[in-house]
Design a protein around this motif. Structure first.
Motif, PDB file in Angstrom:
ATOM      1  N   ALA A 195       0.831  -1.205   0.000  1.00  0.00           N
ATOM      2  CA  ALA A 195       0.000   0.000   0.000  1.00  0.00           C
ATOM      3  C   ALA A 195       0.864   1.252   0.000  1.00  0.00           C
ATOM      4  O   ALA A 195       1.941   1.289   0.600  1.00  0.00           O
ATOM      5  CB  ALA A 195      -0.921   0.001   1.221  1.00  0.00           C
ATOM      6  N   LEU A 196       0.354   2.293  -0.677  1.00  0.00           N
ATOM      7  CA  LEU A 196       1.006   3.593  -0.764  1.00  0.00           C
ATOM      8  C   LEU A 196      -0.014   4.700  -0.604  1.00  0.00           C
ATOM      9  O   LEU A 196      -1.182   4.541  -0.969  1.00  0.00           O
ATOM     10  CB  LEU A 196       1.658   3.779  -2.135  1.00  0.00           C
ATOM     11  N   ALA A 197       0.434   5.835  -0.088  1.00  0.00           N
ATOM     12  CA  ALA A 197      -0.374   7.055  -0.099  1.00  0.00           C
ATOM     13  C   ALA A 197       0.574   8.239  -0.187  1.00  0.00           C
ATOM     14  O   ALA A 197       1.672   8.197   0.383  1.00  0.00           O
ATOM     15  CB  ALA A 197      -1.242   7.153   1.151  1.00  0.00           C
ATOM     16  N   VAL A 198       0.171   9.276  -0.902  1.00  0.00           N
ATOM     17  CA  VAL A 198       0.958  10.506  -1.005  1.00  0.00           C
ATOM     18  C   VAL A 198       0.064  11.673  -0.616  1.00  0.00           C
ATOM     19  O   VAL A 198      -1.063  11.799  -1.106  1.00  0.00           O
ATOM     20  CB  VAL A 198       1.499  10.704  -2.436  1.00  0.00           C
ATOM     21  N   ILE A 204       5.289  10.690   1.645  1.00  0.00           N
ATOM     22  CA  ILE A 204       4.914   9.362   1.174  1.00  0.00           C
ATOM     23  C   ILE A 204       4.685   8.453   2.366  1.00  0.00           C
ATOM     24  O   ILE A 204       5.508   8.421   3.292  1.00  0.00           O
ATOM     25  CB  ILE A 204       6.022   8.772   0.285  1.00  0.00           C
ATOM     26  N   ALA A 205       3.586   7.718   2.371  1.00  0.00           N
ATOM     27  CA  ALA A 205       3.333   6.684   3.375  1.00  0.00           C
ATOM     28  C   ALA A 205       3.331   5.335   2.661  1.00  0.00           C
ATOM     29  O   ALA A 205       2.731   5.184   1.596  1.00  0.00           O
ATOM     30  CB  ALA A 205       1.998   6.912   4.077  1.00  0.00           C
ATOM     31  N   ALA A 206       4.014   4.354   3.242  1.00  0.00           N
ATOM     32  CA  ALA A 206       4.083   3.019   2.660  1.00  0.00           C
ATOM     33  C   ALA A 206       3.896   1.985   3.757  1.00  0.00           C
ATOM     34  O   ALA A 206       4.341   2.188   4.896  1.00  0.00           O
ATOM     35  CB  ALA A 206       5.418   2.799   1.956  1.00  0.00           C
ATOM     36  N   ASP A 210       4.634  -6.160   7.478  1.00  0.00           N
ATOM     37  CA  ASP A 210       5.016  -6.082   8.888  1.00  0.00           C
ATOM     38  C   ASP A 210       4.126  -5.156   9.713  1.00  0.00           C
ATOM     39  O   ASP A 210       4.441  -4.832  10.851  1.00  0.00           O
ATOM     40  CB  ASP A 210       6.476  -5.687   9.043  1.00  0.00           C
ATOM     41  N   ALA A 211       2.987  -4.721   9.138  1.00  0.00           N
ATOM     42  CA  ALA A 211       1.965  -3.957   9.862  1.00  0.00           C
ATOM     43  C   ALA A 211       2.492  -2.641  10.413  1.00  0.00           C
ATOM     44  O   ALA A 211       2.015  -2.155  11.443  1.00  0.00           O
ATOM     45  CB  ALA A 211       1.368  -4.797  10.994  1.00  0.00           C
ATOM     46  N   THR A 212       3.437  -2.025   9.725  1.00  0.00           N
ATOM     47  CA  THR A 212       3.991  -0.738  10.127  1.00  0.00           C
ATOM     48  C   THR A 212       3.838   0.250   8.977  1.00  0.00           C
ATOM     49  O   THR A 212       4.198  -0.071   7.837  1.00  0.00           O
ATOM     50  CB  THR A 212       5.474  -0.873  10.508  1.00  0.00           C
ATOM     51  N   VAL A 213       3.299   1.441   9.274  1.00  0.00           N
ATOM     52  CA  VAL A 213       3.203   2.497   8.278  1.00  0.00           C
ATOM     53  C   VAL A 213       4.435   3.375   8.421  1.00  0.00           C
ATOM     54  O   VAL A 213       4.705   3.917   9.500  1.00  0.00           O
ATOM     55  CB  VAL A 213       1.924   3.334   8.463  1.00  0.00           C
ATOM     56  N   ARG A 214       5.188   3.520   7.337  1.00  0.00           N
ATOM     57  CA  ARG A 214       6.416   4.319   7.359  1.00  0.00           C
ATOM     58  C   ARG A 214       6.227   5.555   6.493  1.00  0.00           C
ATOM     59  O   ARG A 214       5.646   5.483   5.401  1.00  0.00           O
ATOM     60  CB  ARG A 214       7.605   3.485   6.878  1.00  0.00           C
ATOM     61  N   VAL A 226       4.679   4.354  12.276  1.00  0.00           N
ATOM     62  CA  VAL A 226       3.641   4.003  13.250  1.00  0.00           C
ATOM     63  C   VAL A 226       3.423   2.502  13.155  1.00  0.00           C
ATOM     64  O   VAL A 226       3.056   1.986  12.090  1.00  0.00           O
ATOM     65  CB  VAL A 226       2.321   4.748  12.982  1.00  0.00           C
ATOM     66  N   GLU A 227       3.663   1.795  14.256  1.00  0.00           N
ATOM     67  CA  GLU A 227       3.465   0.349  14.285  1.00  0.00           C
ATOM     68  C   GLU A 227       2.011   0.048  14.644  1.00  0.00           C
ATOM     69  O   GLU A 227       1.501   0.533  15.653  1.00  0.00           O
ATOM     70  CB  GLU A 227       4.414  -0.294  15.297  1.00  0.00           C
TER      71      GLU A 227
END
Length: 436
Positions: A195-198, A204-206, A210-214, A226-227
């Protein structure tokens, strides 16, 4: 019906039909969602190979679009009022409201398409696919630009505010591209990405396995994380004002993340099935989700509460009357894609009703691959047993059925006995169920 007349019908439906916050129409999990700029319509894509256009305030299914030969994995709303759908079949269809067939079909990918994105100026459409590439398609026409570099499936794509592109893949990399398709940065993360979001300011969020948003900068630098855990994150969507990110998981929840504080504000908690897709209404007041329960749901984005009753009757358990039978337990792996009776809602695969004695690729109204149509197979207990003994890819090359085998002869026998009973047929020989 002409498009103008169809639009009139839609307008009437939007203002007359009673509102409902949960929308049922797909015959399988809802894989993708997008919402029009005015917030009145949504388009969804499902594992049942259909795209549906909805009136959000009424819950009415205004149009059901059937074209693809596989699950509809991605949808997008184009600024000129058209819709795009992309599928497991490697094709992108461009639709105009009120038309039953695509206005245009974009072909070129050699694998399932997993993601779509529309450029900020509305002139280009980007796609991510399991052939290891992303492509940028000029909506005015002309050849697509092919972006290569990922090692494996490309699962997500998003445009940057300046028109550059971001892609994420199973190789755990985020790649950042210029407007002319050159790589400017690559970030390698700890796990496969889905998944991606800008956001409007270019962050950028990816996220993925591993259920973590970086959170990454335009240069690929790490800005925070954010874990969420424990379930993989499978969809991301930024709020219209850019202050929050909605992160949907395979565990059935959606986390509302505050970007500034890198923290979870609250969770949307549904029926416990995977949430495959999430989108915002343009004013930021609501989230719309699609998931494994085959529903499109609306939520209050301010507090995470469902709009309308959360609990809706789940689809009836077709296997309830076979409780305790080994064959029914084996069949549970198939029930998401195949019904047992002809009157059930369409699913990703054809019905198994009447399977014995039926020629391959013969269920009326189901879209089969050309490879299956050319085969000379009749489904009998012997042939379906062989299918699962050696696997669909070897026994029926060209099938879209996920690869799977049943190694135990006892399990194949049990599944055959179950299938014969469930479909009202007589089994002449132990075997198993076939999808075609």
């Amino acid at each position: 019906m002409r498009a103008k007349g169809f639009l009139g019908v839609i307008a009437a439906l939007l203002f007359v039909l009673p509102a409902t916050a949960q929308m049922r129409g797909h015959g399988g999990p809802v894989r993708a969602l997008a919402i029009t700029g005015d917030g009145r319509l949504a388009v969804s894509g499902g594992f049942d190979q259909a795209a549906i256009i909805w009136g959000l305030d009424t819950g009415a299914a205004l149009s059901i679009l059937r074209f693809h030969d596989g699950a509809v994995n991605a949808v997008a709303v184009l600024p000129d009022g058209r819709f795009a759908s992309a599928s497991e079949d490697g094709r992108i269809a461009l639709w105009r409201l009120g038309q039953a067939e695509p206005e245009r079909v974009l072909e070129g990918h050699a694998g399932p398409i997993a993601g779509l994105a529309v450029s900020p100026d509305g002139m280009r459409l980007a796609s991510a696919a399991w052939d290891g590439t992303a492509r940028i398609w000029p909506l005015a026409g002309g050849p697509a630009r092919v972006l290569e570099g990922h090692k494996g499936n490309v699962n997500a794509v998003a445009f940057l505010p300046d028109g550059g592109l971001v892609t994420a893949g199973a190789d755990a990399s985020v790649r950042i591209w210029t407007t002319d398709g050159q790589t400017t940065a690559t970030a390698l993360l700890p796990s496969a990405l889905s998944a991606l979001a800008v956001t409007a300011d270019g962050e950028i969020a990816a996220a993925g396995a591993d259920a973590t948003v970086r959170f990454l900068g335009r240069d690929g630098s790490m800005r925070g994380q954010v874990e969420l855990g424990p379930a993989p994150v499978i969809a991301l969507a930024p709020s219209p004002d850019g202050t929050r990110i909605a992160a949907a998981s395979a565990g059935g929840t959606v986390a509302m993340i505050e970007r500034a504080g890198r923290k979870v504000l609250f969770n949307l908690v549904g029926p416990g099935l995977p949430v495959w897709s999430v989108a915002w209404r343009p004013d930021g007041s609501e989230l719309v989700t699609g998931g494994g329960d085959r529903l499109v749901r609306r939520w209050n984005a301010g507090n995470g509460e469902p709009i309308g009753p959360l609990a809706m009757p789940r689809p009836a358990d077709a296997l309830a009357s076979f409780h305790g039978e080994r064959g029914a337990e084996v069949f549970r792996a198939c029930v998401a894609c195949h019904s047992l009776t002809p009157d059930e809602a369409p699913r990703a695969g054809p019905t198994l009703a009447g399977i014995f004695g039926r020629r391959i690729a013969a269920v009326p109204g189901y879209r089969y691959s050309d490879a299956l149509k050319a085969m000379d197979i009749v489904w009998t207990p012997e042939t379906v047993a062989r299918l699962f003994e050696v696997g669909p890819a070897r026994y029926t090359p060209g099938t879209r059925m996920p690869e799977q085998t049943i190694n135990s002869a006892e399990d194949r026998d049990a599944l055959m006995r179950f299938l014969a009973k469930a479909t009202g047929e007589t089994a002449a020989h132990p075997g198993t169920a076939a999808p075609n």
